[in-house]
Design a protein around this motif. Sequence first.
Motif, PDB file in Angstrom:
ATOM      1  N   VAL A 158       0.890  -1.443  -0.145  1.00 23.35           N
ATOM      2  CA  VAL A 158       0.095   0.218   0.033  1.00 23.35           C
ATOM      3  C   VAL A 158       0.741   1.343   0.013  1.00 23.35           C
ATOM      4  O   VAL A 158       0.721   2.181  -0.677  1.00 23.35           O
ATOM      5  N   GLY A 159       1.992   1.387   0.930  1.00 24.19           N
ATOM      6  CA  GLY A 159       2.718   2.262   0.900  1.00 24.19           C
ATOM      7  C   GLY A 159       3.634   2.537  -0.391  1.00 24.19           C
ATOM      8  O   GLY A 159       3.641   3.896  -0.887  1.00 24.19           O
ATOM      9  N   PHE A 181      -2.970  13.865   4.403  1.00 26.90           N
ATOM     10  CA  PHE A 181      -3.048  12.612   5.449  1.00 26.90           C
ATOM     11  C   PHE A 181      -2.089  11.776   5.792  1.00 26.90           C
ATOM     12  O   PHE A 181      -1.844  11.368   7.071  1.00 26.90           O
ATOM     13  N   VAL A 182      -0.924  11.874   4.719  1.00 26.85           N
ATOM     14  CA  VAL A 182       0.323  10.852   5.159  1.00 26.85           C
ATOM     15  C   VAL A 182       1.076  11.698   6.135  1.00 26.85           C
ATOM     16  O   VAL A 182       1.584  11.145   6.825  1.00 26.85           O
ATOM     17  N   ASP A 183       1.027  12.770   6.283  1.00 25.34           N
ATOM     18  CA  ASP A 183       1.711  13.697   7.003  1.00 25.34           C
ATOM     19  C   ASP A 183       1.309  13.563   8.323  1.00 25.34           C
ATOM     20  O   ASP A 183       1.732  13.604   9.365  1.00 25.34           O
ATOM     21  N   VAL A 227       5.494   5.350   2.779  1.00 25.91           N
ATOM     22  CA  VAL A 227       5.084   6.131   1.790  1.00 25.91           C
ATOM     23  C   VAL A 227       6.072   7.233   1.715  1.00 25.91           C
ATOM     24  O   VAL A 227       6.568   7.751   0.504  1.00 25.91           O
ATOM     25  N   ARG A 228       6.465   7.952   2.519  1.00 27.02           N
ATOM     26  CA  ARG A 228       7.329   8.878   2.960  1.00 27.02           C
ATOM     27  C   ARG A 228       8.783   8.563   2.143  1.00 27.02           C
ATOM     28  O   ARG A 228       9.442   9.322   1.321  1.00 27.02           O
ATOM     29  N   SER A 229       9.380   7.584   2.730  1.00 25.49           N
ATOM     30  CA  SER A 229      10.806   7.142   2.373  1.00 25.49           C
ATOM     31  C   SER A 229      10.618   6.694   0.717  1.00 25.49           C
ATOM     32  O   SER A 229      11.739   7.334   0.088  1.00 25.49           O
ATOM     33  N   THR A 230       9.758   6.024   0.258  1.00 25.24           N
ATOM     34  CA  THR A 230       9.649   5.556  -0.946  1.00 25.24           C
ATOM     35  C   THR A 230       9.743   6.918  -1.991  1.00 25.24           C
ATOM     36  O   THR A 230      10.078   6.792  -3.073  1.00 25.24           O
ATOM     37  N   GLU A 231       8.805   7.689  -1.595  1.00 28.55           N
ATOM     38  CA  GLU A 231       8.511   9.038  -2.384  1.00 28.55           C
ATOM     39  C   GLU A 231       9.680   9.863  -2.475  1.00 28.55           C
ATOM     40  O   GLU A 231      10.038  10.276  -3.569  1.00 28.55           O
ATOM     41  N   GLU A 232      10.510   9.791  -1.510  1.00 23.81           N
ATOM     42  CA  GLU A 232      11.656  10.570  -1.455  1.00 23.81           C
ATOM     43  C   GLU A 232      12.716   9.832  -2.510  1.00 23.81           C
ATOM     44  O   GLU A 232      13.428  10.524  -3.283  1.00 23.81           O
ATOM     45  N   ILE A 268      14.415   2.408  -1.613  1.00 19.75           N
ATOM     46  CA  ILE A 268      13.206   1.791  -1.001  1.00 19.75           C
ATOM     47  C   ILE A 268      13.427   0.936   0.059  1.00 19.75           C
ATOM     48  O   ILE A 268      12.594   0.756   1.096  1.00 19.75           O
ATOM     49  N   THR A 269      14.216  -0.260  -0.272  1.00 17.22           N
ATOM     50  CA  THR A 269      14.664  -1.232   0.663  1.00 17.22           C
ATOM     51  C   THR A 269      15.054  -0.765   1.995  1.00 17.22           C
ATOM     52  O   THR A 269      14.578  -1.349   3.151  1.00 17.22           O
ATOM     53  N   THR A 270      15.896   0.382   1.870  1.00 15.81           N
ATOM     54  CA  THR A 270      16.380   0.883   3.210  1.00 15.81           C
ATOM     55  C   THR A 270      15.195   1.476   4.058  1.00 15.81           C
ATOM     56  O   THR A 270      15.022   1.418   5.002  1.00 15.81           O
ATOM     57  N   GLY A 271      14.266   2.267   3.296  1.00 16.37           N
ATOM     58  CA  GLY A 271      13.494   2.906   4.060  1.00 16.37           C
ATOM     59  C   GLY A 271      12.259   1.735   4.604  1.00 16.37           C
ATOM     60  O   GLY A 271      11.921   1.990   5.651  1.00 16.37           O
ATOM     61  N   VAL A 272      12.352   0.780   3.922  1.00 15.15           N
ATOM     62  CA  VAL A 272      11.384  -0.323   4.354  1.00 15.15           C
ATOM     63  C   VAL A 272      11.781  -1.069   5.758  1.00 15.15           C
ATOM     64  O   VAL A 272      11.152  -1.277   6.537  1.00 15.15           O
TER      65      VAL A 272
END
Length: 358
Positions: A158-159, A181-183, A227-232, A268-272
């Motif tokens: 989902v993220g 809403f994510v924030d 969501v935030r880490s993947t977005e960046e 992305i993996t690091t953020g997860v």
Amino acid sequence: MSNAVMDRQPATDTPAPGTLAHRRMPRWAPAGLALASAALGSGLGLAAGWHSKVQWGLLAAIFFVLGTYAITTAVEGKRQAKDRIATSIVWVCFALAVVPLASLTWTTVARGVKVLDGYFLSHSMAGLNQMVPGGGIYHAIIGTLEQVAFATLMAVPVGLLTAIYLVEYGKGRLAKAVTFFVDVMTGIPSIVAGLFILSTWVLTFGMGPSGFAGSLALTILMMPIVVRSTEEMLKLVPNELREASLALGVPKWRTILKVVLPTAIGGITTGVMLAVARIAGETAPVMLLVLGSSFINNDPFSDEQASLPLYVYQEYMLGTPYSYDRAWGAALTLIMFVMILNLVARAIARWKAPKTGR
């Protein structure tokens, strides 16, 4: 005229001998000042009857900053003194951040290794009087792994898809609303997520406490981080790669799947991994939804289940020397689990980092 010009001495900025304009403090000066400040702070603390080492440290930090400014002003001038005092403040703030962390790590390791062995990791508290020595955390490890695994399976897809929508497709009011809403969800207290699942999944639908209920609350806490880490990470992918793929006639969805995601997969993996480490130590939602158990429960969909954070809390609340030892042992295990996740995240990020040719 020419003789006057020839006799005129060229102007130089070289100071006269004996002046302090270009003098420099020796390299060992900061270390010497730090040692002297520590000794002075400890001495004054003892003289004043202060037994807290925190007070000694604060005194030493003040003496270090003031001493650096005074000595540097006398030797190098006020301009260099301002630079050195800024550097000193940075070092003091660094020490204020590292010292509590080192103290916490040392205390956890020193008290946790008393019980951390093969027996402690492979046995549960089933049928054991918790007021006596013995027992282990095997049931809590199983619960933590299952709860975190289910939360990861629900939060990551989902993220990830939400981040792809915001970066690649999101425009207009809907994207702004999702971002807002994510924030908001990023700052939600964990107890609020637990109460939400308690009022819906447990009380409204009557599902009862279980490990899966705890996973639902952990999913709410994990999703905005993903969501935030993947977005960046997706924003860091150069637009030239997207444009080159689209110019070749590749559809946008395939460009995202074959170009954008492989380029950003390391970040992305690091953020997860960091999001998993974030939820692994949550106690409040687990306390409300999982309740804890002394027995091994391999089924996360029914009955109470244990977890490492909840185990630490429950053992500490017993208030006996043996329960304290078990709590510190479980805390050390949890720290090791989070540390392994962070090391894995760093290794994956380095492995998947873009290779630059010479």
